[in-house]
Design a protein around this motif. Structure first.
Motif, PDB file in Angstrom:
ATOM      1  N   UNK A   1      -4.629  -7.032  -1.486  1.00 35.57           N
ATOM      2  CA  UNK A   1      -4.156  -5.709  -1.925  1.00 35.57           C
ATOM      3  C   UNK A   1      -4.014  -5.560  -3.434  1.00 35.57           C
ATOM      4  N   UNK A   2      -3.464  -6.577  -4.097  1.00 31.74           N
ATOM      5  CA  UNK A   2      -3.236  -6.492  -5.544  1.00 31.74           C
ATOM      6  C   UNK A   2      -4.538  -6.497  -6.342  1.00 31.74           C
ATOM      7  N   UNK A   3      -5.637  -6.946  -5.726  1.00 29.00           N
ATOM      8  CA  UNK A   3      -6.914  -7.027  -6.443  1.00 29.00           C
ATOM      9  C   UNK A   3      -7.722  -5.728  -6.381  1.00 29.00           C
ATOM     10  N   UNK A   4      -7.415  -4.865  -5.416  1.00 28.54           N
ATOM     11  CA  UNK A   4      -8.218  -3.646  -5.226  1.00 28.54           C
ATOM     12  C   UNK A   4      -8.267  -2.782  -6.491  1.00 28.54           C
ATOM     13  N   UNK A   5      -7.119  -2.420  -7.111  1.00 27.69           N
ATOM     14  CA  UNK A   5      -7.196  -1.590  -8.317  1.00 27.69           C
ATOM     15  C   UNK A   5      -7.900  -2.290  -9.481  1.00 27.69           C
TER      16      UNK A   5
ATOM     17  N   UNK B   1       1.303  -1.039  -5.033  1.00 30.60           N
ATOM     18  CA  UNK B   1       0.385  -1.773  -5.916  1.00 30.60           C
ATOM     19  C   UNK B   1       0.067  -0.933  -7.148  1.00 30.60           C
ATOM     20  N   UNK B   2      -0.146   0.375  -6.951  1.00 27.73           N
ATOM     21  CA  UNK B   2      -0.452   1.263  -8.071  1.00 27.73           C
ATOM     22  C   UNK B   2       0.700   1.315  -9.077  1.00 27.73           C
ATOM     23  N   UNK B   3       1.925   1.405  -8.571  1.00 28.26           N
ATOM     24  CA  UNK B   3       3.101   1.471  -9.443  1.00 28.26           C
ATOM     25  C   UNK B   3       3.315   0.161 -10.188  1.00 28.26           C
TER      26      UNK B   3
ATOM     27  N   UNK C   1       8.394  -2.676 -10.940  1.00 28.16           N
ATOM     28  CA  UNK C   1       9.112  -1.646 -10.172  1.00 28.16           C
ATOM     29  C   UNK C   1      10.607  -1.935 -10.190  1.00 28.16           C
ATOM     30  N   UNK C   2      10.973  -3.200  -9.988  1.00 29.83           N
ATOM     31  CA  UNK C   2      12.390  -3.575  -9.973  1.00 29.83           C
ATOM     32  C   UNK C   2      13.029  -3.340 -11.335  1.00 29.83           C
TER      33      UNK C   2
ATOM     34  N   UNK D   1       2.772   5.115   0.506  1.00 32.74           N
ATOM     35  CA  UNK D   1       1.633   5.332   1.408  1.00 32.74           C
ATOM     36  C   UNK D   1       0.394   4.794   0.688  1.00 32.74           C
ATOM     37  N   UNK D   2      -0.731   4.772   1.367  1.00 28.09           N
ATOM     38  CA  UNK D   2      -1.962   4.278   0.756  1.00 28.09           C
ATOM     39  C   UNK D   2      -2.735   5.426   0.103  1.00 28.09           C
ATOM     40  N   UNK D   3      -3.359   5.120  -1.021  1.00 25.70           N
ATOM     41  CA  UNK D   3      -4.065   6.132  -1.810  1.00 25.70           C
ATOM     42  C   UNK D   3      -5.538   5.778  -1.978  1.00 25.70           C
TER      43      UNK D   3
END
Length: 208
Positions: free
Chosen positions: A54-58, A75-77, A120-121, A178-180
């Protein structure tokens, strides 16, 4: 017709996105669903899928090795990559929350927060005017309060079952996820017609 390279994460997002694409009328190979391959062709639609973490997609989308991708808003944020966010697909709904042992206060001097989402945190606690120490972990975040490593965790919550099973309780919800559908800016210009067509087809299914 331009070929589209699509980066998708394995797991729940992949399963729900695959179903959405099929419902939108795309002819995808059935072996895509359980393939161990990392690159899978869908020749009837001129799609090429890169199956990634997931983290590699963007990252793949930003660097243009994938034209478009499907990534969770978490992941986007966290990564803040230079990509176009085209559509909220409305799949893989969950949220990011803080959690910890029940009836416990945070360390009054410097609370420690364990998470795989350090940005994010940090933003969340900074927004509250609280100074905290962020401890970045990659797995079994729930362990941190149990072994005294951290006062709170910041993590994805879907059903809350994992928190409950580990004796933790939720304290604050941070953001809904949600997924984008995302796109590489150059690919979006060069393959605009194909990408827009895909967006509209998926938008109808997302609304349905």
């Amino acid at each position: 017709m331009d070929e589209l390279t699509i980066a998708m994460p394995k797991g729940r997002i992949f399963e729900e996105a695959y179903e959405l694409l099929v419902k939108a009328g795309y002819d995808l190979p059935k072996e895509l669903d359980d393939s161990r391959k990392l690159i899978v062709e869908a020749p009837n639609e001129r799609f090429r899928f890169i199956l990634a973490k997931p983290m590699d997609v963007p990252v793949y989308v930003e660097h243009g090795v994938a034209d478009i991708g499907i990534a969770g808003k978490d992941v986007m944020l966290e990564l803040d990559r230079s990509v176009h966010e085209l559509l909220d697909l409305g799949i893989s709904r969950c949220y990011i929350a803080t959690a910890g042992l029940p009836n416990t206060e945070m360390n009054p001097v410097t609370p420690r927060i364990a998470t795989k989402y350090p940005k994010i945190a940090s933003r969340f606690y900074r927004g509250k005017g609280e100074q905290v120490e962020i401890i970045e972990l990659n797995g079994s975040i729930e362990l941190a309060p149990m072994i005294g490593l951290a006062d709170r965790i910041v993590d994805i919550v879907s059903t809350g079952k994992t928190l409950k099973e580990n004796g933790l309780v939720e304290y604050e919800q941070i953001v809904d996820i949600t997924s984008r559908l995302i796109a590489n800016p150059v690919s979006y210009r060069l393959k605009q017609q194909r990408i827009r067509e895909l967006v509209e087809n998926l938008r109808k299914q997302a609304k349905a």
